[in-house]
Design an enzyme around this catalytic site. Structure first.
Site: not given
Ligand SMILES: *Cc1c(COP(=O)(O)O)cnc(C)c1O
Length: 378
Positions: A329-330
């Site tokens: 999710c980065d």
């Protein structure tokens, strides 16, 4: 560069179906082939495979079977070579900075050759004075290297003699010199410069009554990722000639890592999902910068990338400028920002060759996306 022993696309599909993705397919035949090729290019040089880029027992077994040697830096690497039954006299411990426990662990295994590059390291060897043999690592800065390994380690050449005198004065056995000219070095100039300096230092040491008998020219030998590199035979020829001219009768060591490991693994990953954002297609893989592609960050490396269907020669639609991202999710986790690709489907398999060195070795499980499974294919 031979990639003939890499699995063909149908085998890749079968292995992906059997094991799931992401997968790193490891060819020990390629390991052996790379070892032999470098051995031929550097005749008379003991090749100590540096475990760091791919610390895998099957790789160690293949090098052992070829009659090779090993370059260790940590206790975990000691465990791997010991597990494979490597004779410790075929190993060196090359980390310039060690704890007492590291030195002891290595000596308990039976490996006795260590590296030093500064005076603070020397007292650590005193309790084991009668067992250890030392090589002194020199720093030759190299701005051209993709990874300059002389920034963090190595004594400045002009300070080498004094440091060596200090070690010998403490009763330690110094057998020779080492350096690492930088990793993925596209030309061989640094080796030539370093080898010639080592000769001068050998001579100066001899005037002091210090008889050196070992030169370790480190790693660095390049492989073709996205661009061709000089064939290794041509690359090494002047290095081998200079060693023969300046160091007859001297024990010669090299510490290749990348050259042996890089071509030996192929990544197979899956498209987890896709989206159209600001007119571009985005593809989210089950592997990314926190995983096997970590070398893009740490190793400053770029890899080829293609859908498996393209390898199979299957017809595909027109190519469009696309983005390929990892699963976490980065938002830093983007592998390719603008790459031409045909439209890919969810679940489709994609592949990157030359993923053996500094890939899974520096991968993490960030966000609970597990690292790629390594499968030995031959
Ligand atoms: C990393 C490393 C190597 C291997 O270098 P390559 O460029 O991968 O060949 C060899 N020796 C030492 C001391 C290293 O740190």
């Amino acid at each position: 560069m031979s990639t003939s022993s890499l699995p063909d696309p149908s085998r890749m599909r079968a292995l992906a179906a059997e094991h799931g993705t992401p997968l790193l397919l490891l060819s020990t035949q390629t390991i052996r082939q790379q070892y032999r090729t470098l051995k031929q290019a550097l005749p008379g040089v003991q090749l100590h495979y540096a475990l760091k880029p791919l610390p895998h027992p099957a790789v160690v077994q293949a090098i052992k079977d070829e009659g090779g040697y090993f370059d260790l830096a940590t206790n975990g690497e000691v465990d791997i070579v010991r597990g494979v039954g490597v004779d410790p006299s075929r190993c060196i411990q090359s980390h310039p900075i060690k704890r007492d426990s590291d030195i002891r662990y290595c000596l308990e295994y039976g490996c006795r050759t260590f590296i030093f590059d500064n005076p603070y390291e020397l007292p650590k060897f005193l309790p084991y004075k009668d067992q250890v043999e030392l090589l002194m690592r020199l720093s030759f800065r190299n701005k051209e290297a993709q990874c300059d390994l002389s920034l963090k380690f190595g004594v400045q050449p002009q300070d080498g003699l004094e440091l060596m005198r200090k070690a010998v004065g403490m009763g330690l056995k110094v057998r020779g010199l080492s350096f690492h000219a930088g990793s993925q070095l596209l030309n061989n100039f640094k080796y030539i410069e370093a080898i010639s300096f080592c000769r001068q230092l050998f001579n100066l040491a001899a005037l002091d009554g210090i008889r050196l008998d070992t030169v370790d020219i480190g790693g660095g030998y390049p492989v073709p990722y996205t661009d061709q590199v000089m064939p290794i035979h041509y690359y090494c020829h002047p290095i081998a000639a200079e060693l023969e001219r300046l160091f007859p009768g001297v024990r010669l060591i090299a510490e290749p890592g990348r050259f042996i490991a890089a071509p030996a693994m192929t990544l197979v990953a899956s498209v987890m999902g896709k989206a159209e954002r600001q007119g571009r297609m985005w593809y989210y893989l089950d592997d990314g910068l926190y995983g096997s592609y970590s070398g893009k960050l740490y190793d400053h490396c770029d890899y080829q990338f293609m859908p498996l269907s393209k390898l199979e020669g299957k017809a595909s639609g027109p190519e469009k400028l696309s983005v390929v991202a990892g699963p976490t999710c980065d938002s830093i986790d983007v592998i390719y920002n603008d790459i031409m690709l045909p439209e890919l489907e969810c679940g489709e398999l994609v592949t990157s060759p030359m993923m053996g060195a500094y890939t899974s070795a520096s991968a993490t499980d960030f966000n609970f996306f597990p690292r790629a499974t390594i499968v030995v294919v031959d």
